[in-house]
Design a protein around this motif. Structure first.
Motif, short mmCIF file in Angstrom:
data_model
loop_
_atom_site.label_atom_id
_atom_site.label_comp_id
_atom_site.label_asym_id
_atom_site.label_seq_id
_atom_site.Cartn_x
_atom_site.Cartn_y
_atom_site.Cartn_z
N GLU A 213 0.86 -1.13 -0.06
CA GLU A 213 0.15 0.01 -0.11
C GLU A 213 0.88 1.21 -0.23
OE1 GLU A 213 -3.66 -1.76 2.52
OE2 GLU A 213 -2.19 -0.74 3.41
N TRP A 214 1.93 1.28 0.64
CA TRP A 214 2.98 2.33 0.84
C TRP A 214 3.62 2.63 -0.63
CZ3 TRP A 214 5.41 0.35 5.96
CH2 TRP A 214 4.32 0.74 7.01
N GLU A 215 3.83 1.35 -1.09
CA GLU A 215 4.47 1.52 -2.62
C GLU A 215 3.63 2.17 -3.48
OE1 GLU A 215 7.19 1.44 -5.35
OE2 GLU A 215 7.54 1.24 -3.29
N ARG A 216 2.52 1.69 -3.40
CA ARG A 216 1.35 2.13 -4.46
C ARG A 216 1.15 3.65 -4.21
NH1 ARG A 216 -0.69 -3.00 -4.17
NH2 ARG A 216 -1.84 -2.74 -2.17
N MET A 217 1.03 4.00 -2.95
CA MET A 217 0.82 5.60 -2.67
C MET A 217 2.03 6.24 -3.42
SD MET A 217 -0.84 5.11 1.11
CE MET A 217 -0.47 7.07 1.50
N ALA A 218 3.44 5.84 -2.87
CA ALA A 218 4.53 6.51 -3.30
C ALA A 218 4.65 6.66 -4.98
CB ALA A 218 5.64 5.70 -2.88
N ARG A 219 4.40 5.13 -5.67
CA ARG A 219 4.31 5.35 -6.83
C ARG A 219 3.27 6.32 -7.74
NH1 ARG A 219 2.01 0.07 -8.91
NH2 ARG A 219 3.45 -0.74 -7.66
N ALA A 220 1.97 6.45 -7.00
CA ALA A 220 1.02 7.48 -7.61
C ALA A 220 1.53 8.62 -7.48
CB ALA A 220 -0.34 7.14 -6.78
N ARG A 221 2.32 9.14 -6.00
CA ARG A 221 2.73 10.23 -5.96
C ARG A 221 3.80 10.74 -6.85
NH1 ARG A 221 3.57 9.69 -0.99
NH2 ARG A 221 5.73 8.84 -1.00
N ARG A 222 4.75 9.66 -7.11
CA ARG A 222 5.77 9.93 -8.19
C ARG A 222 5.13 10.24 -9.62
NH1 ARG A 222 8.36 5.63 -5.42
NH2 ARG A 222 7.65 4.30 -7.08
N GLU A 223 3.94 9.39 -9.88
CA GLU A 223 3.46 9.51 -11.30
C GLU A 223 2.90 11.11 -11.11
OE1 GLU A 223 0.85 6.33 -11.54
OE2 GLU A 223 2.22 5.03 -11.96
N GLU A 224 2.02 11.27 -10.35
CA GLU A 224 1.49 12.62 -10.26
C GLU A 224 2.42 13.85 -10.39
OE1 GLU A 224 -1.36 15.66 -9.84
OE2 GLU A 224 -1.69 13.56 -10.34
N GLU A 225 3.52 13.70 -9.69
CA GLU A 225 4.71 14.66 -9.82
C GLU A 225 5.21 14.77 -11.37
OE1 GLU A 225 7.63 13.37 -7.00
OE2 GLU A 225 6.48 14.33 -5.32
N ALA A 226 5.37 13.56 -11.72
CA ALA A 226 5.98 13.32 -13.17
C ALA A 226 5.05 13.95 -14.39
CB ALA A 226 6.05 12.02 -13.38
N ARG A 227 3.43 13.86 -13.81
CA ARG A 227 2.58 14.58 -14.88
C ARG A 227 2.51 15.73 -14.80
NH1 ARG A 227 -2.15 16.49 -14.38
NH2 ARG A 227 -2.31 16.17 -12.02
N ARG A 228 2.44 16.24 -13.56
CA ARG A 228 2.65 17.75 -13.42
C ARG A 228 3.97 18.50 -13.90
NH1 ARG A 228 0.97 18.64 -6.80
NH2 ARG A 228 -1.28 17.98 -7.23
N LYS A 229 5.00 17.80 -13.97
CA LYS A 229 6.37 18.29 -14.48
C LYS A 229 6.26 18.15 -15.89
CE LYS A 229 11.36 17.26 -14.65
NZ LYS A 229 12.59 16.52 -14.36
N GLN A 230 5.55 17.20 -16.54
CA GLN A 230 5.38 17.35 -17.83
C GLN A 230 4.28 18.55 -18.22
OE1 GLN A 230 3.78 13.61 -19.14
NE2 GLN A 230 4.22 14.12 -21.52
N GLU A 231 3.32 18.56 -17.48
CA GLU A 231 2.63 19.68 -17.95
C GLU A 231 3.02 21.20 -17.83
OE1 GLU A 231 -0.73 19.13 -15.29
OE2 GLU A 231 -1.76 17.60 -16.36
N ALA A 232 3.94 21.13 -16.68
CA ALA A 232 4.81 22.40 -16.51
C ALA A 232 5.85 22.73 -17.75
CB ALA A 232 5.61 22.35 -15.32
N GLU A 233 6.36 21.67 -18.22
CA GLU A 233 7.39 21.62 -19.41
C GLU A 233 6.65 21.94 -20.55
OE1 GLU A 233 9.48 18.11 -19.37
OE2 GLU A 233 10.73 18.48 -17.74
N GLU A 234 5.44 21.30 -20.89
CA GLU A 234 4.65 21.62 -22.03
C GLU A 234 4.20 22.83 -21.88
OE1 GLU A 234 2.81 20.74 -25.68
OE2 GLU A 234 4.21 19.61 -24.41
N ALA A 235 3.78 23.60 -20.77
CA ALA A 235 3.41 24.71 -20.74
C ALA A 235 4.40 25.95 -21.15
CB ALA A 235 2.57 25.06 -19.33
N GLU A 236 5.77 25.45 -20.49
CA GLU A 236 6.74 26.35 -20.85
C GLU A 236 7.10 26.38 -22.33
OE1 GLU A 236 10.08 28.99 -19.96
OE2 GLU A 236 8.19 28.25 -19.11
#
Length: 230
Positions: free
Chosen positions: A187-210
């Motif tokens: 459960e902790w690993e899935r939460m950490a994975r989801a957090r990493r995926e969310e951070e990667a998505r936000r980073k990708q969106e920020a890069e795309e916006a830039e």
């Protein structure tokens, strides 16, 4: 029956009703009877024979009843032995399968980002735990019943069976703790994975916006240059 002096009772009956001494002569029959025996009436021959026969049979009958009681308990327990041994084997196999289920994940110390580690889900863990718990509970109840039935008797269950049951119960307890820990890790690993995926998505969106912003600025600068040239 053991507390009764059956042999003495038999001797008295035989001496009183069957021995020559017990049949007084006609002259002696007129002798006064002691007051101690005045209230007793001598049994007739048929009653004496029945009494003697019963007294002869009582010790053997008592022994027979004791043996029947012993063997009825033995047979009652023996009927439960094959299912008990089968249940012990079944629980052993089920516990091994349970350990395999929680230890079947990848080596998490060598997992790359492309490989997703496998963890036992909470639902699967609870299903396996309930099955194992039912097996342990039923087997324990069967053993307790057999021990209670044999309590106070010379017969008992082999120590190997009791030791094996104790070992399986201990193994089950360790499995419950280890399984719960593995589920929590998953459960902790899935939460950490989801957090990493969310951070990667936000980073990708920020890069795309830039990127879009830079493209827009370049287009605006090119437009202003062309306007100045005209």
């Amino acid at each position: 029956m053991e507390d009764l002096n059956v042999e003495e009772i038999k001797r008295q009956v035989l001496d009183t009703h069957f021995s020559p001494k017990s049949r007084p002569s006609s002259s002696a029959s007129n002798a006064p009877m002691p007051s101690l025996f005045a209230s007793y009436t001598k049994m007739d021959d048929f009653t004496a024979i029945v009494t003697a026969t019963v007294l002869h049979a009582l010790p053997n009958l008592n022994k027979l009843m004791r043996l029947m009681d012993i063997w009825s308990i033995r047979l009652l327990v023996l009927r439960k032995v094959p299912p008990l041994l089968a249940a012990l084997d079944d629980l052993d196999v089920a516990l091994k399968s349970g350990w395999t289920a929680i230890e079947n994940g990848m080596d998490h110390t060598h997992i790359s980002e492309e490989k997703i580690p496998e963890f036992l889900s909470r639902q699967s863990y609870e299903i396996i735990r309930n099955v194992l718990q039912d097996k342990v509970t039923t087997l324990g109840q069967d053993l307790d019943y057999m021990l209670d039935t044999l309590e106070g008797r010379e017969d008992t269950l082999p120590d190997d069976w009791l030791d094996r049951m104790e070992a399986l119960e201990h193994d089950y307890g360790e499995w419950v703790v280890s399984g719960d820990r593995k589920v929590r890790e998953g459960e902790w690993e899935r939460m950490a994975r989801a957090r990493r995926e969310e951070e990667a998505r936000r980073k990708q969106e920020a890069e795309e916006a830039e990127r879009l912003r830079l493209e827009a600025e370049q287009e605006a600068a090119e437009a202003m240059r062309l306007e100045q040239e005209q």
